[in-house]
Design an enzyme around this catalytic site. Sequence first.
Site, PDB file in Angstrom:
ATOM      1  N   GLU A  76       0.817  -1.206   0.000  1.00 33.88           N
ATOM      2  CA  GLU A  76       0.000   0.000   0.000  1.00 33.88           C
ATOM      3  C   GLU A  76       0.857   1.266   0.000  1.00 33.88           C
ATOM      4  O   GLU A  76       0.511   2.241  -0.652  1.00 33.88           O
ATOM      5  CB  GLU A  76      -0.931  -0.005   1.220  1.00 33.88           C
ATOM      6  CG  GLU A  76      -2.198   0.786   0.946  1.00 33.88           C
ATOM      7  CD  GLU A  76      -3.010   1.035   2.190  1.00 33.88           C
ATOM      8  OE1 GLU A  76      -2.772   0.340   3.198  1.00 33.88           O
ATOM      9  OE2 GLU A  76      -3.874   1.918   2.156  1.00 33.88           O
ATOM     10  N   ASP A  77       1.939   1.249   0.756  1.00 33.95           N
ATOM     11  CA  ASP A  77       2.670   2.498   0.977  1.00 33.95           C
ATOM     12  C   ASP A  77       4.031   2.607   0.295  1.00 33.95           C
ATOM     13  O   ASP A  77       4.698   3.636   0.411  1.00 33.95           O
ATOM     14  CB  ASP A  77       2.879   2.723   2.491  1.00 33.95           C
ATOM     15  CG  ASP A  77       1.547   2.926   3.205  1.00 33.95           C
ATOM     16  OD1 ASP A  77       0.570   3.259   2.516  1.00 33.95           O
ATOM     17  OD2 ASP A  77       1.496   2.741   4.429  1.00 33.95           O
TER      18      ASP A  77
END
Length: 724
Positions: A76-77
């Site tokens: 996600e990051d």
Amino acid sequence: MIRINEITDKVATYIDKPDLELIQKAYIFTAQAHLGQTRLSGEPYLSHPMSVASILADMQLDEATVTAGLLHDTVEDTHTTIDEIEGLFGEEVADIVDGVTKISKMSFESKAVAQAENIRKMILAMAEDIRVLMVKLADRLHNMRTLDFQPSVKQRLISQETLEIYAPLANRLGLHRTKRELEDLCLKYLKPDVYEQIDQGVASHHTSGQAYIDKVTGLITEMLKENEIKGRVAGRTKHRYSIYTKMLQQNLGLDQIFDLIAFRIIVGSLKDCYAVLGLIHSIWKPVTGRFKDYISIPKANMYQSVHTTVIGPDGERIEIQIRTEEMNKVAEYGVAAHWQYKEKGKKGSNRDAERFTWLRQILDWQRDLQDPREFMASLRIDLFQDEVYVFTPRGDIKELPEGATPVDFAYAVHSKVGDQCAGAKVNGRLVPLGTVLKNGDRVEIITDSHRNPSRDWLKFVKTARAKTRIKQYIRTEERARSITLAKEMLEKEGRKLGVNYAKALKDGHIHKLAEEFSFPSVDELLSQVGYSRLTPRKVLQKLYAMLHPGEKLTEKLAEDQRKAAEQPTQAEEPAKPKKGEGIKLSGVDDVLFRFASCCNPLPGEPIVGYITRGRGVTIHAHDCTNIKGFEPDRIISVSWEGVEDKPYPAKIRIVSRDFKGALSQVTALLTSDDVNIHSGSFQSNVDGNAVMEFTVEVKDLQQLYGVLDKIRLVEAVTEALRVS
Ligand code: MN
């Protein structure tokens, strides 16, 4: 920051020959992936996945779950892809990380409480592997622990979401410790003053201080020793959130709540549980109605223990829970603990089999449950394969059966949306209406007031609601068509026989006729004719007999035939559709008519006629908005017949993300379908979208919708509609 050795050491205490290399490899990977990122606290970002992994190790979960905990934010990051994770750490870890990423992408922060249960169910359904939820809950727990660094608006939103979604989820899974901690943290951020008040109240309460806990603990330990029962005792203050809800529900002040403290006695065997219960009741007086036996009747989340409240040594009420070591593990770690018992030492076992074991176990345990609702509620967790949870564009959740399609979704939103469903977007992309929806899909329905339910939809819809509505529409439509057809046949045939159907209807003869046939209405009589269950000839014979008592139609027919043979003329030709216009007006002969420019009706689509003053009849689409303002008795029913191959104008609007490419694709599609472009206008919007409006010439409705369907499949096109 927690060190990786602390995590691997923990894992080594509960797993035989653990694969610690996997965890260490994940540590190095995640440290590099998050390099340079910091949390709001100023700490390196790495501290977060490390803490999550540590929480998972405290829950005694397997290496794959702890590894996934370390990696849970990389996709996600950071630039990491799920394929990379799979390549480096295997499918099992990748699947867990993927599941966590999917759930994290959704924000439930501002959802109404009423939706909370649906959201929880959706999360359960999305997490095909229960370990996904463990990682998600550990992630949330650590975020709640470090919530101080968020701005206060964010604190409240996240706490609300945690209280509504994640704490109940933890409870469902039997993760009581996690649930308690989450709830207390939520209270701290949502009601800081209440939290403070309870905190101080508990500390100053004369039976809740550490001295009191030590005293009671000592007395129980002594009692166990005297009776030669092995066991341990722990006392703790009830968690703040449960005190708060008790104050709220029973409208009590803090000083009116007595059993602020619960003591827990953990013993070696089930037999000892009841033995200790007897001993407790012999030294302290039990409070009636407070004894609960969750050992013989476990809670839905597999919780087992006996509970009793007694009047303690200082005359204060205290709650005592008695259970075995194994039951305690389930109480603390819920499903996770259960996982542990079942799967210890069984490496790489089939996940479906594990789930099945779990389900079967729950079924076994719950056979004795008394509340069927509770049973069903927990069962749903396991039978999630049957349901799909999808979002509306506004973020509301709809529950649909597995295999459901955008059409099912449209009918679930509103029957009108279903009836006028012309296209669908799933996660922003146009898809065929028969597409099977998946958990978490965001579905948007494109409606078109000219569209009607199609028989083809019956091939793929799954919900009873959609099926019923579509069938209902088809039935009504067929009946309407059959009635129109019957009228035409009776008029035509009647003209031949010298029976004026329209007049007979006006004079009420047809009503009488329907009664004679024992039909409830004229429409019913007509539909029977239309469905060919009754011949027009038979109806007309009866009508003739009614209008001409004593005469017989057959005699008249013979007479007519004789006359016709004598002087053959074409006087009795059936009415022909008006040349050059391509439509026939039922009931009205030889009138001028023209097509309304407001709605440009196309051959094949339902139409109505409007008798104008001095300009004949104007033909409108049946749902043209202008009809509302018309005088009802000047509206006549008309239908298409003998349509000529002449082009009819129609306006369409296409919205696309880019202009040049879309324009050439759209015009190519129109040309290849023999659709003539009469004129067009284009406009670029500030949001980058291009709007094209064309007036095209088509043969009929089918051709128009055929080409619109193709245009909708052009990648850049977000909308393609007929407009009026
Ligand atoms: Mn995270």
